[in-house]
Design an enzyme around this catalytic site. Structure first.
Site, PDB file in Angstrom:
ATOM      1  N   TYR A 144       0.837  -1.203   0.000  1.00 34.42           N
ATOM      2  CA  TYR A 144       0.000   0.000   0.000  1.00 34.42           C
ATOM      3  C   TYR A 144       0.873   1.255   0.000  1.00 34.42           C
ATOM      4  CZ  TYR A 144      -3.709   3.213   1.582  1.00 34.42           C
ATOM      5  OH  TYR A 144      -4.610   4.250   1.706  1.00 34.42           O
ATOM      6  N   ASN A 173      -6.253   9.674   8.315  1.00 30.77           N
ATOM      7  CA  ASN A 173      -7.384   8.808   8.721  1.00 30.77           C
ATOM      8  C   ASN A 173      -8.727   9.530   8.707  1.00 30.77           C
ATOM      9  OD1 ASN A 173      -4.797   7.897  10.040  1.00 30.77           O
ATOM     10  ND2 ASN A 173      -6.097   6.160  10.540  1.00 30.77           N
ATOM     11  N   VAL A 187     -11.985   3.005  13.661  1.00 29.88           N
ATOM     12  CA  VAL A 187     -13.236   3.645  14.091  1.00 29.88           C
ATOM     13  C   VAL A 187     -14.417   2.694  13.877  1.00 29.88           C
ATOM     14  CG1 VAL A 187     -14.814   5.569  13.720  1.00 29.88           C
ATOM     15  CG2 VAL A 187     -12.358   5.970  13.677  1.00 29.88           C
ATOM     16  N   SER A 188     -14.484   2.078  12.688  1.00 33.12           N
ATOM     17  CA  SER A 188     -15.591   1.151  12.429  1.00 33.12           C
ATOM     18  C   SER A 188     -15.492  -0.062  13.353  1.00 33.12           C
ATOM     19  CB  SER A 188     -15.608   0.729  10.957  1.00 33.12           C
ATOM     20  OG  SER A 188     -14.318   0.408  10.521  1.00 33.12           O
ATOM     21  N   ASN A 189     -14.280  -0.591  13.551  1.00 28.24           N
ATOM     22  CA  ASN A 189     -14.116  -1.738  14.450  1.00 28.24           C
ATOM     23  C   ASN A 189     -14.651  -1.443  15.839  1.00 28.24           C
ATOM     24  OD1 ASN A 189     -12.978  -3.796  12.995  1.00 28.24           O
ATOM     25  ND2 ASN A 189     -11.146  -3.948  14.276  1.00 28.24           N
ATOM     26  N   ASP A 272       3.154  -0.800  12.368  1.00 27.35           N
ATOM     27  CA  ASP A 272       2.053   0.097  12.725  1.00 27.35           C
ATOM     28  C   ASP A 272       2.659   1.443  13.166  1.00 27.35           C
ATOM     29  OD1 ASP A 272      -1.068  -0.588  13.605  1.00 27.35           O
ATOM     30  OD2 ASP A 272      -0.229   1.125  14.664  1.00 27.35           O
TER      31      ASP A 272
HETATM   32  P1  NAD Z   1     -12.609   1.890   0.201  1.00 26.74           P
HETATM   33  O1  NAD Z   1     -11.929   0.559   0.284  1.00 26.74           O
HETATM   34  O2  NAD Z   1     -13.947   2.048   0.825  1.00 26.74           O
HETATM   35  O3  NAD Z   1     -12.728   2.377  -1.313  1.00 26.74           O
HETATM   36  C1  NAD Z   1     -11.872   1.966  -2.334  1.00 26.74           C
HETATM   37  C2  NAD Z   1     -12.732   1.678  -3.567  1.00 26.74           C
HETATM   38  O4  NAD Z   1     -11.865   1.306  -4.645  1.00 26.74           O
HETATM   39  C3  NAD Z   1     -13.688   0.502  -3.346  1.00 26.74           C
HETATM   40  O5  NAD Z   1     -14.966   0.826  -3.802  1.00 26.74           O
HETATM   41  C4  NAD Z   1     -13.057  -0.634  -4.171  1.00 26.74           C
HETATM   42  O6  NAD Z   1     -14.018  -1.580  -4.609  1.00 26.74           O
HETATM   43  C5  NAD Z   1     -12.419   0.156  -5.291  1.00 26.74           C
HETATM   44  N1  NAD Z   1     -11.311  -0.562  -5.950  1.00 26.74           N
HETATM   45  C6  NAD Z   1     -10.287  -1.236  -5.360  1.00 26.74           C
HETATM   46  N2  NAD Z   1      -9.471  -1.734  -6.292  1.00 26.74           N
HETATM   47  C7  NAD Z   1      -9.995  -1.368  -7.508  1.00 26.74           C
HETATM   48  C8  NAD Z   1      -9.611  -1.591  -8.853  1.00 26.74           C
HETATM   49  N3  NAD Z   1      -8.505  -2.310  -9.163  1.00 26.74           N
HETATM   50  N4  NAD Z   1     -10.382  -1.086  -9.837  1.00 26.74           N
HETATM   51  C9  NAD Z   1     -11.508  -0.373  -9.558  1.00 26.74           C
HETATM   52  N5  NAD Z   1     -11.923  -0.124  -8.288  1.00 26.74           N
HETATM   53  C10 NAD Z   1     -11.164  -0.627  -7.284  1.00 26.74           C
HETATM   54  O7  NAD Z   1     -11.581   2.941   0.820  1.00 26.74           O
HETATM   55  P2  NAD Z   1     -11.736   4.506   1.097  1.00 26.74           P
HETATM   56  O8  NAD Z   1     -11.494   4.743   2.522  1.00 26.74           O
HETATM   57  O9  NAD Z   1     -12.965   5.042   0.468  1.00 26.74           O
HETATM   58  O10 NAD Z   1     -10.454   5.061   0.309  1.00 26.74           O
HETATM   59  C11 NAD Z   1     -10.563   5.689  -0.963  1.00 26.74           C
HETATM   60  C12 NAD Z   1      -9.202   6.204  -1.381  1.00 26.74           C
HETATM   61  O11 NAD Z   1      -8.717   7.144  -0.434  1.00 26.74           O
HETATM   62  C13 NAD Z   1      -8.147   5.097  -1.488  1.00 26.74           C
HETATM   63  O12 NAD Z   1      -7.328   5.348  -2.606  1.00 26.74           O
HETATM   64  C14 NAD Z   1      -7.348   5.263  -0.220  1.00 26.74           C
HETATM   65  O13 NAD Z   1      -6.023   4.831  -0.370  1.00 26.74           O
HETATM   66  C15 NAD Z   1      -7.439   6.756   0.037  1.00 26.74           C
HETATM   67  N6  NAD Z   1      -7.278   7.060   1.461  1.00 26.74           N
HETATM   68  C16 NAD Z   1      -8.289   6.835   2.352  1.00 26.74           C
HETATM   69  C17 NAD Z   1      -8.083   7.106   3.701  1.00 26.74           C
HETATM   70  C18 NAD Z   1      -9.157   6.912   4.735  1.00 26.74           C
HETATM   71  O14 NAD Z   1      -8.898   7.123   5.915  1.00 26.74           O
HETATM   72  N7  NAD Z   1     -10.370   6.546   4.398  1.00 26.74           N
HETATM   73  C19 NAD Z   1      -6.838   7.585   4.144  1.00 26.74           C
HETATM   74  C20 NAD Z   1      -5.833   7.771   3.197  1.00 26.74           C
HETATM   75  C21 NAD Z   1      -6.066   7.522   1.859  1.00 26.74           C
HETATM   76  N1  UDP Z   2      -6.333  -0.519  15.881  1.00 28.26           N
HETATM   77  C1  UDP Z   2      -6.678  -1.045  17.111  1.00 28.26           C
HETATM   78  N2  UDP Z   2      -7.743  -1.902  17.173  1.00 28.26           N
HETATM   79  C2  UDP Z   2      -8.490  -2.238  16.085  1.00 28.26           C
HETATM   80  C3  UDP Z   2      -8.147  -1.686  14.825  1.00 28.26           C
HETATM   81  C4  UDP Z   2      -7.042  -0.829  14.750  1.00 28.26           C
HETATM   82  O1  UDP Z   2      -6.048  -0.766  18.141  1.00 28.26           O
HETATM   83  O2  UDP Z   2      -9.451  -3.012  16.237  1.00 28.26           O
HETATM   84  C5  UDP Z   2      -5.199   0.420  15.803  1.00 28.26           C
HETATM   85  C6  UDP Z   2      -4.143   0.080  14.743  1.00 28.26           C
HETATM   86  O3  UDP Z   2      -3.188  -0.798  15.254  1.00 28.26           O
HETATM   87  C7  UDP Z   2      -3.567   1.456  14.452  1.00 28.26           C
HETATM   88  C8  UDP Z   2      -4.759   2.401  14.638  1.00 28.26           C
HETATM   89  O4  UDP Z   2      -5.722   1.685  15.408  1.00 28.26           O
HETATM   90  O5  UDP Z   2      -2.584   1.791  15.410  1.00 28.26           O
HETATM   91  C9  UDP Z   2      -5.399   2.839  13.319  1.00 28.26           C
HETATM   92  O6  UDP Z   2      -5.641   1.687  12.556  1.00 28.26           O
HETATM   93  P1  UDP Z   2      -6.376   1.715  11.149  1.00 28.26           P
HETATM   94  O7  UDP Z   2      -6.282   0.327  10.599  1.00 28.26           O
HETATM   95  O8  UDP Z   2      -7.712   2.314  11.293  1.00 28.26           O
HETATM   96  O9  UDP Z   2      -5.543   2.732  10.251  1.00 28.26           O
HETATM   97  P2  UDP Z   2      -3.981   2.976   9.972  1.00 28.26           P
HETATM   98  O10 UDP Z   2      -3.132   2.084  10.849  1.00 28.26           O
HETATM   99  O11 UDP Z   2      -3.834   2.659   8.537  1.00 28.26           O
HETATM  100  O12 UDP Z   2      -3.814   4.396  10.325  1.00 28.26           O
END
Ligand code: NAD
Ligand code: UDP
Length: 315
Positions: A144, A173, A187-189, A272
């Site tokens: 990633y 995030n 957050v969802s977890n 992490d």
């Molecule tokens: P998400 O997993 O909900 O959305 C990603 C979407 O991309 C999904 O609908 C998935 O089906 C689609 N996808 C994956 N691979 C694909 C492919 N090969 N072709 C077409 N579609 C594909 O995640 P999200 O949180 O909505 O993230 C969206 C974007 O924002 C991502 O690029 C992610 O890296 C970036 N981002 C999100 C966060 C966050 O906290 N949510 C943080 C940093 C970056």
């Molecule tokens: N985390 C946690 N419990 C969970 C899921 C995640 O303690 O059930 C921690 C995880 O180890 C990280 C932080 O929460 O330190 C954020 O995790 P997340 O996967 O949301 O995002 P990222 O690590 O990519 O910022």
């Protein structure tokens, strides 16, 4: 009004972005392979004459005519992006090449959804855009992190070499309704665990930090970035600079859901990051933007979304 392509448009952020762009009167083409996204996320847009959905994988070329491209396609949660790491890198790298090629052919402006993960486990705090990061190239998160770093490189090379109009946003995030309930993000977890009365899983000792941005604030910043003058490329941090420990987040979720769940500790996943907080000075200056929704308000809206999802699933 523009014709706008949103890749990853059926995902968490993508579906909110499509909704906002349709609301502003744009014609939106949503492209997604449904790896982590779902039809349910965009069900309310189907039938709207300004919205069109196409099932497509961005690792294959795409031939459409658009004015703007938001490139969001990529699984974002560690569980999902580590499920098929090779495909994750392909999605970031081949996906970027395909979308940049499309932007070049049709002369579209293109925005890349990059990530705070390009900073890795940062030694500079808070993170500024000029920091090059501290990333393990061979670890479990590398597919990633390095995929997104390579995508940034491609964006800047297309800009230098071909004069493309690019924007790179580094998203920190972000949370809110339509996060996947099983995607393992914190957050969802925690909310799903608390509402189900299950143990809240703190990885490590819960002292690691993150800064959580509510989705509506994030989408506003993304659209403002797309609309900056052509000579502005970013990279630009977008996120909420208010930093919390993961333990504080767990305690707040338990209190707000009035749950009886206990906090339990589990091993910290490898690589992490210990801390994460965006410096958003650039976003303040260039976009005139800063987050408006604090963690409490955002959690309230997110908890009520998951409550209704769980109720619907039980019926
Ligand atoms: P998400 O997993 O909900 O959305 C990603 C979407 O991309 C999904 O609908 C998935 O089906 C689609 N996808 C994956 N691979 C694909 C492919 N090969 N072709 C077409 N579609 C594909 O995640 P999200 O949180 O909505 O993230 C969206 C974007 O924002 C991502 O690029 C992610 O890296 C970036 N981002 C999100 C966060 C966050 O906290 N949510 C943080 C940093 C970056
Ligand atoms: N985390 C946690 N419990 C969970 C899921 C995640 O303690 O059930 C921690 C995880 O180890 C990280 C932080 O929460 O330190 C954020 O995790 P997340 O996967 O949301 O995002 P990222 O690590 O990519 O910022």
């Amino acid at each position: 009004m523009a014709k706008v392509l949103v890749t990853g448009g059926a995902g968490f952020l993508g579906s909110h972005l499509c909704e906002r762009l349709v609301g502003q009167g744009h014609d939106v083409l949503c492209v997604d392979n449904y790896f982590t996204g779902s039809r349910a996320n965009i069900a309310h847009l189907i039938g709207n004459p300004r919205f069109e959905m196409m099932r497509h994988d961005v690792t294959f070329p795409l031939y459409v005519e658009v004015d703007q491209i938001y490139n969001l396609a990529c699984p974002a949660s560690p569980i999902h992006y580590q499920f098929d790491p090779v495909q994750t890198t392909k999605t970031s790298v081949h996906g970027a090449i395909n979308m940049l090629g499309l932007a070049k052919r049709v002369k579209a402006k293109i925005l890349q959804a990059s990530t705070s993960e390009v900073y890795g486990d940062p030694e500079i705090h808070p993170q500024v855009e000029s920091y090059w990061g501290h990333v393990n190239p061979v670890g479990l998160r590398s597919c990633y992190d390095e995929g997104k770093r390579c995508a940034e490189t491609l964006f800047f090379d297309y800009w230098r070499q071909h004069g493309l109009k690019i924007k790179v946003v580094r998203i920190f995030n972000t949370y809110g309704p339509r996060m996947h309930p099983n995607d393992g993000r914190v957050v969802s977890n925690f909310i799903v665990q608390a509402l189900g009365g299950n143990d809240i899983t703190l990885y490590g000792d819960g002292s690691q930090t993150r800064s959580f941005c509510y989705v509506d604030d994030l989408i506003e910043a993304m659209i403002r970035t797309m609309n900056t003058p052509n000579d502005f490329t970013g990279p630009i941090n977008i996120g909420n600079p208010r930093e919390f420990t993961i333990r504080e987040l767990a305690e707040q979720v338990v209190a707000m859901t009035r749950s009886r769940s206990k906090l339990v500790f589990a091993p910290l996943p490898s690589d992490d990051p210990r801390q994460r907080q965006p410096d958003i000075s650039l976003a303040r200056a260039v976009l005139g933007w800063e987050p408006t929704i604090d963690l409490r308000d955002g959690l309230e809206r997110t908890i009520s979304y998951f409550r209704s999802q769980l109720r619907a699933a039980a019926e």
